[in-house]
Each structure stands twice: as structure tokens, then as C-alpha cells.
Design an enzyme around this catalytic site. Structure first.
Site, PDB file in Angstrom:
ATOM      1  N   SER A   1      -2.430  -4.553 -11.447  1.00  0.00           N
ATOM      2  CA  SER A   1      -2.355  -5.396 -12.645  1.00  0.00           C
ATOM      3  C   SER A   1      -3.738  -5.917 -13.045  1.00  0.00           C
ATOM      4  O   SER A   1      -4.660  -5.981 -12.230  1.00  0.00           O
ATOM      5  CB  SER A   1      -1.425  -6.577 -12.371  1.00  0.00           C
ATOM      6  OG  SER A   1      -1.968  -7.356 -11.329  1.00  0.00           O
TER       7      SER A   1
ATOM      8  N   GLU B   1      -8.185   0.457 -12.646  1.00  0.00           N
ATOM      9  CA  GLU B   1      -7.145   1.049 -13.511  1.00  0.00           C
ATOM     10  C   GLU B   1      -6.058  -0.007 -13.627  1.00  0.00           C
ATOM     11  O   GLU B   1      -5.307  -0.229 -12.672  1.00  0.00           O
ATOM     12  CB  GLU B   1      -6.572   2.327 -12.871  1.00  0.00           C
ATOM     13  CG  GLU B   1      -7.596   3.411 -12.583  1.00  0.00           C
ATOM     14  CD  GLU B   1      -7.927   4.247 -13.810  1.00  0.00           C
ATOM     15  OE1 GLU B   1      -7.476   3.905 -14.928  1.00  0.00           O
ATOM     16  OE2 GLU B   1      -8.644   5.242 -13.655  1.00  0.00           O
TER      17      GLU B   1
ATOM     18  N   CYS C   1       2.318   2.270 -16.089  1.00  0.00           N
ATOM     19  CA  CYS C   1       1.282   1.589 -16.873  1.00  0.00           C
ATOM     20  C   CYS C   1       1.239   2.163 -18.286  1.00  0.00           C
ATOM     21  O   CYS C   1       0.933   1.466 -19.237  1.00  0.00           O
ATOM     22  CB  CYS C   1      -0.063   1.705 -16.182  1.00  0.00           C
ATOM     23  SG  CYS C   1      -0.488   3.380 -15.714  1.00  0.00           S
TER      24      CYS C   1
HETATM   25  P1  NAD Z   1      -0.689  -5.695  -8.312  1.00  0.00           P
HETATM   26  O1  NAD Z   1      -1.965  -5.963  -8.999  1.00  0.00           O
HETATM   27  O2  NAD Z   1       0.197  -6.821  -7.977  1.00  0.00           O
HETATM   28  O3  NAD Z   1      -0.960  -4.946  -6.922  1.00  0.00           O
HETATM   29  C1  NAD Z   1      -1.699  -3.762  -6.844  1.00  0.00           C
HETATM   30  C2  NAD Z   1      -2.296  -3.629  -5.466  1.00  0.00           C
HETATM   31  O4  NAD Z   1      -3.244  -4.672  -5.267  1.00  0.00           O
HETATM   32  C3  NAD Z   1      -1.305  -3.757  -4.319  1.00  0.00           C
HETATM   33  O5  NAD Z   1      -1.662  -2.849  -3.290  1.00  0.00           O
HETATM   34  C4  NAD Z   1      -1.517  -5.184  -3.855  1.00  0.00           C
HETATM   35  O6  NAD Z   1      -1.165  -5.385  -2.506  1.00  0.00           O
HETATM   36  C5  NAD Z   1      -3.013  -5.338  -4.048  1.00  0.00           C
HETATM   37  N1  NAD Z   1      -3.488  -6.704  -4.193  1.00  0.00           N
HETATM   38  C6  NAD Z   1      -2.811  -7.800  -4.598  1.00  0.00           C
HETATM   39  N2  NAD Z   1      -3.625  -8.876  -4.639  1.00  0.00           N
HETATM   40  C7  NAD Z   1      -4.855  -8.455  -4.253  1.00  0.00           C
HETATM   41  C8  NAD Z   1      -6.123  -9.083  -4.122  1.00  0.00           C
HETATM   42  N3  NAD Z   1      -6.300 -10.379  -4.383  1.00  0.00           N
HETATM   43  N4  NAD Z   1      -7.170  -8.331  -3.733  1.00  0.00           N
HETATM   44  C9  NAD Z   1      -7.028  -7.011  -3.483  1.00  0.00           C
HETATM   45  N5  NAD Z   1      -5.846  -6.349  -3.590  1.00  0.00           N
HETATM   46  C10 NAD Z   1      -4.774  -7.073  -3.972  1.00  0.00           C
HETATM   47  O7  NAD Z   1       0.033  -4.589  -9.202  1.00  0.00           O
HETATM   48  P2  NAD Z   1       1.499  -3.976  -8.999  1.00  0.00           P
HETATM   49  O8  NAD Z   1       2.476  -5.046  -9.343  1.00  0.00           O
HETATM   50  O9  NAD Z   1       1.566  -3.308  -7.678  1.00  0.00           O
HETATM   51  O10 NAD Z   1       1.517  -2.842 -10.116  1.00  0.00           O
HETATM   52  C11 NAD Z   1       1.903  -3.089 -11.427  1.00  0.00           C
HETATM   53  C12 NAD Z   1       0.724  -3.220 -12.354  1.00  0.00           C
HETATM   54  O11 NAD Z   1      -0.182  -2.135 -12.152  1.00  0.00           O
HETATM   55  C13 NAD Z   1       1.095  -3.157 -13.835  1.00  0.00           C
HETATM   56  O12 NAD Z   1       0.351  -4.097 -14.562  1.00  0.00           O
HETATM   57  C14 NAD Z   1       0.675  -1.746 -14.266  1.00  0.00           C
HETATM   58  O13 NAD Z   1       0.432  -1.603 -15.636  1.00  0.00           O
HETATM   59  C15 NAD Z   1      -0.520  -1.521 -13.400  1.00  0.00           C
HETATM   60  N6  NAD Z   1      -0.761  -0.105 -13.188  1.00  0.00           N
HETATM   61  C16 NAD Z   1      -1.855   0.464 -13.765  1.00  0.00           C
HETATM   62  C17 NAD Z   1      -2.081   1.822 -13.628  1.00  0.00           C
HETATM   63  C18 NAD Z   1      -3.279   2.452 -14.236  1.00  0.00           C
HETATM   64  O14 NAD Z   1      -3.623   3.538 -13.810  1.00  0.00           O
HETATM   65  N7  NAD Z   1      -3.947   1.855 -15.198  1.00  0.00           N
HETATM   66  C19 NAD Z   1      -1.196   2.599 -12.896  1.00  0.00           C
HETATM   67  C20 NAD Z   1      -0.102   1.989 -12.307  1.00  0.00           C
HETATM   68  C21 NAD Z   1       0.113   0.630 -12.459  1.00  0.00           C
END
Ligand code: NAD
Length: 491
Positions: free
Chosen positions: A241, A262, A296
Site C-alpha cells: 500500500s 509498487e 492494484c
Molecule cells: P501492505 O502495505 O499492508 O503490506 C505489504 C507488505 O509490507 C507486507 O509484506 C507487510 O507485511 C509489509 N509491511 C507492513 N508494514 C511495513 C513496514 N512498516 N515496513 C516494511 N514492511 C511493512 O499492503 P497489502 O495490504 O499487503 O497489499 C494491498 C495494497 O498493495 C493495495 O494498496 C494494493 O493496491 C497494493 N498493491 C500494489 C501492487 C503494485 O504492483 N503496484 C501490487 C499489489 C498490491
């Protein structure tokens, strides 16, 4: 605890066999539990039942992986691209041969219907081979009597890859491949919601890469921040995110790590009045509700020309009614559950807002409690532009449709967001479509399509949807330093 098929010496004869019942971290070529023995487990979102235990990596485990990675990097960086490519191809074939086992595991942990889980697992080998086949050749910038100047691309070192829960297989493969092809080593951190397939990918990789080149650590919420702040890690490849992406960048800045981000999207689709409604409306409904809206690049705001609005909406509604919602293991299911309780509550918040503000639902409706995190696909009929459902990314099966009549106005509305991941224009008039498409602010723009991606095409977001890109040969460059080499012809 360690499944027997893994070859501790790093290389094998390529026979792909894995035990899919126990799950370990991979550090320095070995399958290991957490150093303090701690475990946790994910939840099957279709049943809310516990999945098997996985390790909770400690800081000590991360330090061990970084140390092994730094040692492995010294040798791996010196191997030829050809050697790395051959290892990747064998790895891809092994993953492909385990398609069904991985697909079952993916449905169990992620919730997506088996047919889509199979597609995602297939995309693993496709991405490994597609990206693995790319090159970033040295570029001769100048060559004259006096000197030759070359731009070359050298690996960064240890990459920390942080993966979200929506596409754990494809996104992990899309990070491992460019990293190791360019001579880096990688430590992958799956989402705590979906650690299972990625742990098995790490385990499988041990058969094809020397110890320390590909390592996977499952952990809790501490592990991501430990990775982004670790002084022994040189680059973060993050998918997730926008909110978390900002934290990643802030943390990585302390050690000036390279970052690729991303992030989230709020993709508009602009439907022009010349479209064939019977064919386009079902496509748009599909592209909004694929993976239960948890992509996404899903279509998240739909602008329909006012002259065809009612007919297009009705055709979308009819098609949406044919989508079966249920456990991804059941035949014919198109929408599995939302992946986790946190996301389920977040999506429910959008339904509450719709109800509170008296918005109209064209299809779908209230979220009712069931044995899994199921939500029926829902279309919101012409909400105000400033409503939450238009402004924010729900990342669930709820999508708004709005009318438009003036081209400049719809372009302005489509661009009026901090997000800039994808966008599409749908029209039978290709000149009109291209004219509109070129004005859209997004990293990927399609005419008469959406979500079409390829391992050969760079993928990344504009604005707050990301920084840098992955995949394609420009994606490879983000895993490298650029070096200008001046070769003077006379000493
Ligand atoms: P998220 O940001 O909650 O988590 C993503 C990853 O980050 C997980 O592995 C999580 O454990 C880790 N994380 C969480 N907090 C962290 C921190 N402080 N430091 C480092 N790592 C941390 O996202 P999500 O809920 O897993 O996925 C959904 C989001 O991802 C949506 O917004 C979606 O649009 C986006 N997304 C983007 C793409 C892209 O390629 N642009 C692809 C898939 C999903």
C-alpha cells in the site's frame, strides 16, 4: 522438520519434489525454524480456520540471512549472466512442475478460486523465464581515438523484497528473477497473511541456487521494518500500500538504500459512447471484480458516457449477477473471499459509507456474516465524485460507476487523484481512444483493455502509486548501479 527433498548442497538434478505440509524459513541454504522456535499461522479466508504453523523470524534470523547473503553475493556477482539464467530456467521448470500443489496451497492461504490460483502459479515460470531472458548490455557512449566510454550495470548487493498478500507467487517471482539475474542476492519477506507459497518458493530455490542467494523469511509485523532499516541490505523492492510505501522509504533513507515502490492504485476506466455494450460491459465487470477486487490494477472508477449509461450499467449488472461467490475450491466460483479480517473490515467501511450517505446500489448490497470473508460484488450507481468510494481504493469487490459527457471534464476527473497506477479508455473510435489515453496520468494506460501485464513490459506507478519500475529491461536496471567506465587508449 526439514522436508527431505531439499538438497542442502545448493544444486540438484532438478527433480522437483517438495513436502507441502511443513513450512520453514530458508537461511544460507538450510530450512530452519525461528531461532527462538516461535511460530504463528495464517487463516484460510474461506473458512476462517488456522493454516499450518510458520516461523516468526527473529532479528537474529534476519542478521544470519543478511550475513549469508553478503557472503553469497561475493561469489554470485562474479558468475556469468548465462549461468544465472540457466539456474533460473531450471527453477522455473521445477515451479511449473509443481503447479497443482502450489495452486492448492495458494487457494488455501489467499482465498482466490483454484482456476485463478493455477493462472497465478503459471505466471511464476512465465515471469522467471520472461524476465530471465532479458539483458542489459553495456552501452558504448563514446568511442574515438582518445577513449572509449561505456555505461555498464553492476549489482547492488543484498535485496530485501517485501511482498503483499494479493499475488504472493507472481510478485515474489517478479522480484527474485531480476535480482538474481543481475547478480544480486535476495531475502524475500512474504506478507504475514500469505507466507505459505513464498516459503515453498524459497525452499525450492535451494535446489538451483547456491546457499544465501535466495532466502525467504516469514515473520510478524516487526520483520518489514527490520529489513528496511538493516545496514547490510542495499535495496528494497516493495509492493504494497501507499501508506506502507511511505514508511519504507522513510526507513530506507537512513541508510540511503535504493528503493522501488509498487503501491496502490485507483484506476479509472473511461467508456466512450461508441463501444459495443454487449461485449465491453461484461469485460469491465470482470476487470473490476477479479481477485475479489484485490488487484492494484483492478478497474476502480468507471466513467460511462451519459448517452449509454443506463444500458451499460444494466449490462454490467446482468453480468455481475452471474459471478458465483464462495470457497475457491468449489467449481465455478469467480469471487473467493476477501483475503483477511483487516481487509474485510476495511471494505465493510465502504459499504457503511454508502449506506450512511444514501447512495444507490445497482447490484450487490449489505455484507452479511458468513463462515468466510465473503462479500458480494457491488456496483454503486452514480455516486458523487467526492465520495469515499470514488476517492479511495477499497481493494475489495465494490466499484462506483459515474456518467460523463465532456471529454476534457472526464480526463480531469480521471486524473484528479494522488494515484497513478493504471487507466483505460474503451472506444470503437481508436483515434478518440488514443487522444484520451495520452492525457491520462498513469504508469500503464490501455485502450480497450485493462490489467494486461507482461514480464517484458516495465510496470510502475506515477504520483503516489510508486517510484521506479519492475519487470522489463528497465526494471532490471533498478536492481543495478550504473557505472560509467572511461577507457583511455593511451596511458
Ligand atoms: P501492505 O502495505 O499492508 O503490506 C505489504 C507488505 O509490507 C507486507 O509484506 C507487510 O507485511 C509489509 N509491511 C507492513 N508494514 C511495513 C513496514 N512498516 N515496513 C516494511 N514492511 C511493512 O499492503 P497489502 O495490504 O499487503 O497489499 C494491498 C495494497 O498493495 C493495495 O494498496 C494494493 O493496491 C497494493 N498493491 C500494489 C501492487 C503494485 O504492483 N503496484 C501490487 C499489489 C498490491
Amino acid at each position: 522438520m526439514a522436508p527431505s527433498a531439499t538438497n542442502e548442497n545448493g544444486h540438484s538434478n532438478g527433480t522437483a519434489k517438495l513436502d507441502f505440509t511443513t513450512f520453514s524459513n530458508t537461511i544460507n541454504g538450510k530450512l530452519v525454524p525461528a531461532s527462538d522456535g516461535a511460530t504463528r499461522h495464517g487463516i484460510n479466508p474461506a473458512t476462517k480456520k488456522a493454516n499450518p504453523p510458520v516461523p516468526v523470524a527473529t532479528k537474529k534470523d534476519l542478521d544470519a540471512a543478511v550475513e549469508a547473503g553478503r557472503a553469497a553475493f561475493k561469489k554470485w556477482a562474479k558468475t556469468s549472466v548465462q549461468e544465472r539464467r540457466e539456474a533460473l530456467v531450471k527453477f522455473a521448470d521445477a515451479l511449473g512442475s509443481l503447479q497443482e500443489e502450489f495452486a492448492q496451497l495458494l487457494t488455501m492461504e489467499q482465498g482466490k478460486p483454484l482456476m485463478f490460483a493455477r493462472q497465478e502459479v503459471q505466471s511464476g515460470p512465465a515471469w522467471i523465464k520472461g524476465i530471465g531472458n532479458l539483458d542489459i548490455p553495456e552501452e558504448v557512449v563514446e568511442d574515438n581515438e582518445d577513449r572509449k566510454v561505456i555505461t555498464r550495470y553492476t549489482p547492488l548487493g543484498v535485496v530485501g523484497a517485501i511482498v503483499p498478500w494479493n499475488f504472493p507467487v507472481q510478485l515474489a517471482c517478479g522480484k527474485i528473477t531480476p535480482a538474481v539475474l543481475t547478480g544480486n542476492v535476495i531475502i524475500v519477506k512474504p506478507s504475514p497473511f500469505t507466507p505459505y507459497c513464498d516459503l515453498k518458493i524459497g525452499e525450492l530455490a535451494q535446489q538451483f541456487f547456491p546457499p544465501g542467494v535466495v532466502q525467504v523469511l516469514s515473520g510478524d509485523d516487526n520483520l518489514g521494518p527490520w529489513i528496511t532499516s538493516h545496514p547490510g541490505i542495499d535495496k528494497i523492492s516493495f509492493t504494497g500500500s501507499t501508506v506502507t510505501g511511505k514508511k519504507v522509504m522513510e526507513s530506507a533513507s537512513k541508510t540511503l538504500k535504493r528503493v522501488t515502490l509498487e503501491l496502490g492504485g485507483n484506476d479509472p476506466a473511461i467508456i466512450c459512447k461508441s463501444v459495443n455494450i454487449a461485449t465491453v460491459a461484461p469485460k469491465i465487470a470482470t476487470l473490476a471484480f477479479l481477485n475479489s477486487g484485490q488487484i492494484c490494477l483492478c478497474v476502480k472508477r468507471i466513467y460511462i458516457h451519459k448517452d449509454i449509461y443506463n444500458e451499460f450499467r444494466d449490462a454490467m449488472v446482468e453480468h455481475t449477477k452471474t459471478f458465483k461467490v464462495g470457497n475457491g475450491t468449489e467449481d465455478g466460483v469467480f469471487l473467493g473471499p476477501v483475503q483477511n479480517s483487516m481487509q474485510y473490515e476495511k471494505v465493510k467501511g465502504f459499504f457503511d459509507d454508502v449506506e450512511k450517505n444514501g447512495m444507490k446500489m445497482a447490484v450487490g448490497g449489505k455484507v452479511s456474516e458468513t463462515g468466510g470473508y465473503f462479500i458480494n460484488p457491488t456496483i454503486i450507481d452514480n455516486p458523487k465524485e467526492d465520495s469515499k468510494i470514488v476517492q479511495e481504493e477499497p481493494f475489495g469487490p465494490i466499484v462506483p460507476i459515474m456518467t460523463w459527457s465532456d471529454e476534457d471534464d472526464v480526463v480531469a476527473r480521471a486524473n484528479d487523484t494522488q494515484m497513478g497506477l493504471g487507466a483505460s479508455v474503451w472506444s470503437s473510435d481508436l483515434d478518440e481512444a488514443a487522444r484520451i489515453a495520452k492525457q491520462l496520468e498513469a504508469g500503464s494506460v490501455w485502450v480497450n483493455a485493462h490489467i494486461e501485464v507482461s514480464p517484458l513490459v516495465p510496470f510502475g506507478g506515477h504520483k503516489q502509486s510508486g517510484i521506479g519500475s519492475e519487470w522489463g529491461s528497465s526494471g532490471l536496471k533498478h536492481f543495478c548501479n550504473s557505472q560509467s567506465l572511461f577507457l583511455k587508449k593511451k596511458a
